[in-house]
Write an enzyme that holds these catalytic residues in place. Structure first.
Site, mmCIF file in Angstrom:
data_model
loop_
_atom_site.group_PDB
_atom_site.id
_atom_site.type_symbol
_atom_site.label_atom_id
_atom_site.label_comp_id
_atom_site.label_asym_id
_atom_site.label_seq_id
_atom_site.Cartn_x
_atom_site.Cartn_y
_atom_site.Cartn_z
ATOM 1 N N ARG A 50 0.857 -1.191 0.000
ATOM 2 C CA ARG A 50 0.000 0.000 0.000
ATOM 3 C C ARG A 50 0.889 1.235 0.000
ATOM 4 N NH1 ARG A 50 -4.327 -1.730 4.759
ATOM 5 N NH2 ARG A 50 -5.340 -3.428 3.616
ATOM 6 N N ASP A 52 2.056 5.140 -0.182
ATOM 7 C CA ASP A 52 1.510 6.375 0.381
ATOM 8 C C ASP A 52 1.182 7.386 -0.710
ATOM 9 O OD1 ASP A 52 1.743 5.477 2.983
ATOM 10 O OD2 ASP A 52 3.723 6.359 3.283
ATOM 11 N N ARG A 203 11.799 6.012 3.074
ATOM 12 C CA ARG A 203 11.941 7.471 3.107
ATOM 13 C C ARG A 203 12.744 7.929 4.321
ATOM 14 N NH1 ARG A 203 6.025 9.451 2.883
ATOM 15 N NH2 ARG A 203 7.048 11.456 3.227
#
Length: 257
Positions: A50, A52, A203
């Protein structure tokens, strides 16, 4: 109901992530709406990951259950027709076993993060890469990244809202390469492979390593941050638009590529 695996490419910029949300544009919602044009009913698809809001993919994989026995090529062509003009494309489609699952059958995810060092604004790739205005030390970033490979408690590098049962994960590979772009400026490509990732893990890694490359962090500070098991020890979390879900590996490639 025949089950189909879909390899999906998308620009995450216009979407509020992969997962369907009420009154918000999502990639899952776009594909399910296209499926409903082919077989009018409610559809629920499952994905390998999933992503972002703002995150892209050229190797996302999902599966869908259909009532009709579709030829995979015709199904992909029909979906692509109904997905227009959304920046989503089904680049491969294959019929799979009824118990095959895009998420749970997967044995590896691969991510790519693109970072460009250039002061002038980007024209062609705005929203596709993370841009910083200073040069980066490739060797230092590689030294810092080496501390992250292997099985660790990655509490420092996961979002505070991460829903994973455990922060312990195994990072199989972390490679960083520098290429010279056509405009003459350097682009740094971070490539990561693991069975699964924590929320914001990639990230958090890249944002921290950018600080290493810029000289604000020593490479060994990455090891110290990892050992701290404390989110406050993480460097800045970089923006989503340089991140791509690059591919998903299965015991047997459903697409035969």
């Amino acid at each position: 109901m025949p089950r189909y695996a879909l390899k999906v490419e998308y620009d995450g910029g216009p979407f509020s992530g992969w997962q369907r949300q009420v009154d918000l544009p999502t990639v899952q919602g776009a594909i399910e709406a296209a499926l409903a044009r082919l077989e009018p009913r409610d559809h629920t698809i499952a994905a390998a990951g999933r992503t972002d809001a703002g995150v892209h993919a050229f190797g996302q994989v999902a599966h869908a259950d259909m009532e009709k026995d579709w030829d995979p090529f015709r199904l992909s062509e029909a979906l692509n027709f109904h997905l227009k003009p959304a920046p989503v494309a089904i680049i491969a489609c294959a019929k799979v076993a009824d118990d095959w699952h895009a998420r749970f059958t997967a044995i590896e995810r691969r991510y790519l993060f693109r970072l460009v060092a250039r002061r002038a604004p980007l024209t062609f790739e705005k929203g596709q890469v993370w841009q910083v205005g200073h040069p980066l030390d490739l060797a230092a970033m590689r030294e810092g990244a080496a501390h992250l490979v292997g099985r660790h408690d990655f509490t420092t590098f996961r979002s505070s809202i991460c829903q994973a049962d455990s922060p312990v994960k195994t990072l199989d590979r972390f490679e960083i390469e520098e290429i010279t772009r056509p405009d003459g400026f350097p682009e740094y490509r971070f490539r990561l492979r693991a069975r699964s990732f924590l929320h914001n893990q990639v990230r958090s890694f890249v944002g921290t390593l950018e600080r290493v490359g810029a000289g604000a962090w020593a490479p060994d500070r990455v090891a110290e941050a990892l050992a701290a098991k404390d989110r406050a020890a993480c460097g800045p979390v970089c923006p989503p638009h340089g991140l791509y879900l690059a591919g998903v590996t299965y015991p047997h490639d459903p697409f035969g590529q």
